[in-house]
Design an enzyme around this catalytic site. Structure first.
Site, short mmCIF file in Angstrom:
data_model
loop_
_atom_site.label_atom_id
_atom_site.label_comp_id
_atom_site.label_asym_id
_atom_site.label_seq_id
_atom_site.Cartn_x
_atom_site.Cartn_y
_atom_site.Cartn_z
N PRO A 26 0.78 -1.23 0.00
CA PRO A 26 0.00 0.00 0.00
C PRO A 26 0.81 1.29 0.00
O PRO A 26 1.85 1.37 0.66
CB PRO A 26 -0.83 -0.10 1.29
CG PRO A 26 -0.15 -1.13 2.11
CD PRO A 26 0.50 -2.07 1.17
N ASN A 27 0.30 2.23 -0.76
CA ASN A 27 0.83 3.60 -0.85
C ASN A 27 2.16 3.71 -1.58
O ASN A 27 2.66 4.82 -1.78
CB ASN A 27 0.93 4.24 0.55
CG ASN A 27 -0.42 4.30 1.23
OD1 ASN A 27 -1.37 4.80 0.64
ND2 ASN A 27 -0.53 3.76 2.43
N ARG A 47 4.61 11.28 -2.25
CA ARG A 47 4.26 10.97 -0.87
C ARG A 47 5.45 11.26 0.06
O ARG A 47 6.54 10.72 -0.17
CB ARG A 47 3.92 9.48 -0.82
CG ARG A 47 3.82 8.89 0.54
CD ARG A 47 3.86 7.36 0.47
NE ARG A 47 3.70 6.82 1.79
CZ ARG A 47 4.01 5.58 2.13
NH1 ARG A 47 4.49 4.73 1.22
NH2 ARG A 47 3.84 5.16 3.36
N TYR A 63 10.73 9.52 1.43
CA TYR A 63 10.80 8.56 0.31
C TYR A 63 11.41 9.15 -0.97
O TYR A 63 11.57 8.42 -1.95
CB TYR A 63 9.39 8.01 0.02
CG TYR A 63 8.78 7.30 1.21
CD1 TYR A 63 9.32 6.10 1.67
CD2 TYR A 63 7.69 7.83 1.89
CE1 TYR A 63 8.78 5.45 2.77
CE2 TYR A 63 7.14 7.20 2.99
CZ TYR A 63 7.69 6.00 3.43
OH TYR A 63 7.16 5.36 4.53
N ASN A 84 8.13 -5.43 -0.91
CA ASN A 84 7.99 -4.31 0.02
C ASN A 84 6.52 -4.25 0.37
O ASN A 84 5.69 -3.78 -0.42
CB ASN A 84 8.45 -3.00 -0.63
CG ASN A 84 8.38 -1.83 0.33
OD1 ASN A 84 7.81 -1.94 1.42
ND2 ASN A 84 8.95 -0.70 -0.07
N ALA A 89 3.15 -0.70 4.87
CA ALA A 89 2.71 -0.77 6.28
C ALA A 89 2.24 -2.17 6.69
O ALA A 89 2.25 -2.50 7.88
CB ALA A 89 1.60 0.26 6.53
N HIS A 147 4.28 -4.46 9.07
CA HIS A 147 4.24 -4.38 10.53
C HIS A 147 2.96 -4.96 11.12
O HIS A 147 2.78 -4.94 12.34
CB HIS A 147 4.38 -2.90 10.95
CG HIS A 147 5.39 -2.15 10.15
ND1 HIS A 147 6.73 -2.48 10.16
CD2 HIS A 147 5.28 -1.10 9.26
CE1 HIS A 147 7.39 -1.67 9.33
NE2 HIS A 147 6.53 -0.83 8.78
N ASP A 194 2.34 -15.57 6.23
CA ASP A 194 1.91 -16.97 6.01
C ASP A 194 1.93 -17.31 4.53
O ASP A 194 2.33 -18.42 4.15
CB ASP A 194 0.48 -17.18 6.56
CG ASP A 194 0.44 -17.38 8.07
OD1 ASP A 194 1.52 -17.53 8.67
OD2 ASP A 194 -0.66 -17.39 8.63
N GLU A 227 13.07 -9.05 1.56
CA GLU A 227 12.26 -7.92 2.03
C GLU A 227 13.01 -6.63 1.71
O GLU A 227 14.23 -6.55 1.94
CB GLU A 227 12.07 -8.03 3.55
CG GLU A 227 11.34 -6.83 4.16
CD GLU A 227 11.34 -6.87 5.69
OE1 GLU A 227 12.36 -7.25 6.30
OE2 GLU A 227 10.31 -6.49 6.26
N HIS A 260 12.82 -2.22 1.91
CA HIS A 260 12.18 -0.96 2.29
C HIS A 260 13.00 0.20 1.76
O HIS A 260 14.25 0.13 1.75
CB HIS A 260 12.05 -0.83 3.82
CG HIS A 260 11.15 -1.86 4.40
ND1 HIS A 260 9.78 -1.82 4.24
CD2 HIS A 260 11.42 -2.99 5.08
CE1 HIS A 260 9.25 -2.87 4.82
NE2 HIS A 260 10.23 -3.62 5.33
N SER A 299 12.89 3.35 3.06
CA SER A 299 13.41 4.10 4.22
C SER A 299 14.07 3.13 5.20
O SER A 299 13.86 1.91 5.13
CB SER A 299 12.25 4.83 4.91
OG SER A 299 11.32 3.89 5.44
N ARG A 307 13.06 4.97 12.45
CA ARG A 307 11.78 5.67 12.46
C ARG A 307 10.97 5.29 13.71
O ARG A 307 11.55 4.95 14.73
CB ARG A 307 11.03 5.37 11.15
CG ARG A 307 11.82 5.86 9.92
CD ARG A 307 11.09 5.59 8.63
NE ARG A 307 9.82 6.31 8.58
CZ ARG A 307 8.88 6.09 7.65
NH1 ARG A 307 9.10 5.17 6.70
NH2 ARG A 307 7.76 6.76 7.65
N ARG A 328 7.48 0.60 13.49
CA ARG A 328 8.04 0.14 12.21
C ARG A 328 9.20 -0.85 12.41
O ARG A 328 9.75 -1.38 11.47
CB ARG A 328 8.51 1.32 11.37
CG ARG A 328 7.38 2.20 10.90
CD ARG A 328 7.85 3.28 9.95
NE ARG A 328 6.95 4.40 9.96
CZ ARG A 328 5.81 4.48 9.25
NH1 ARG A 328 5.47 3.52 8.43
NH2 ARG A 328 5.03 5.53 9.34
C1 DQA Z 1 8.13 1.33 3.74
C2 DQA Z 1 8.24 1.48 5.27
C3 DQA Z 1 6.90 1.21 5.93
O1 DQA Z 1 7.02 1.38 7.33
C4 DQA Z 1 5.85 2.19 5.42
O2 DQA Z 1 4.60 1.91 5.99
C5 DQA Z 1 5.79 2.22 3.94
C6 DQA Z 1 7.03 2.21 3.17
C7 DQA Z 1 9.45 1.68 3.02
O3 DQA Z 1 9.63 1.26 1.88
O4 DQA Z 1 10.28 2.42 3.58
O5 DQA Z 1 4.72 2.34 3.35
O6 DQA Z 1 7.83 -0.02 3.45
#
Ligand code: DQA
Length: 139
Positions: A9-10, A17, A22, A71, A74, A77, A84, A96, A98, A100, A105, A109
């Site tokens: 998401p996002n 954003r 980011y 990635n 959110a 977390h 699963d 995995e 990320h 950031s 942070r 997170r």
């Molecule tokens: C993120 C870090 C997550 O905590 C956050 O909710 C994101 C982006 C990152 O790529 O840094 O949406 O996954």
């Protein structure tokens, strides 16, 4: 090597954003560039804001992708269901990513349900975190 990149998401909004966290570059454009740079690899890309759609994609890719780069945004977390799903598939090389540095942070997170089911995690290198994940698969 068939590699599946899955974003949660996002992450479709990266570029506009919270640019102080980011950056200003579009993640969608970066992934296009990355796919072209590594054209000899078969890279598929999927992004969704919906947990169940991410799980469906993991199940779909997890039977024939050699590697999954995820990635989960959110959901990292919060989502036992995504963890699963990653455990359930045949793909063994799961990384995995990320953008950031999640450890620098907010405390919430610092917990990742995804990390324990992955080979390793790459975070804090901006968009380059994705390329570092690909390079780790090639080395
Ligand atoms: C993120 C870090 C997550 O905590 C956050 O909710 C994101 C982006 C990152 O790529 O840094 O949406 O996954």
């Amino acid at each position: 090597m068939k590699i599946s990149i899955i974003n949660g998401p996002n992450l479709n909004l990266v570029g506009t954003r919270e640019p102080e966290i980011y950056g200003n570059s579009s993640l969608n454009e970066y992934i296009k560039w990355l796919t072209q740079k590594y054209a000899s690899l078969h890279i598929t890309y999927f992004q969704s804001n919906i947990e169940g759609e991410i799980i469906d994609e993991i199940q779909k890719q997890g039977s024939d992708a050699e590697a999954i780069i995820i990635n989960a945004g959110a959901y990292t977390h919060t989502s036992i269901a995504i963890a699963d799903a990653l455990k359930a598939v045949q793909t063994e090389k799961i990384i995995e990513v990320h953008i950031s540095n999640v450890y620098a942070r907010e405390n919430y997170r610092k917990l990742s349900y995804i990390a324990p089911v992955c080979m390793g995690s790459i975070c804090g290198f901006g968009l380059k975190s994705y390329e570092l994940a690909i390079q780790s698969l090639l080395s």
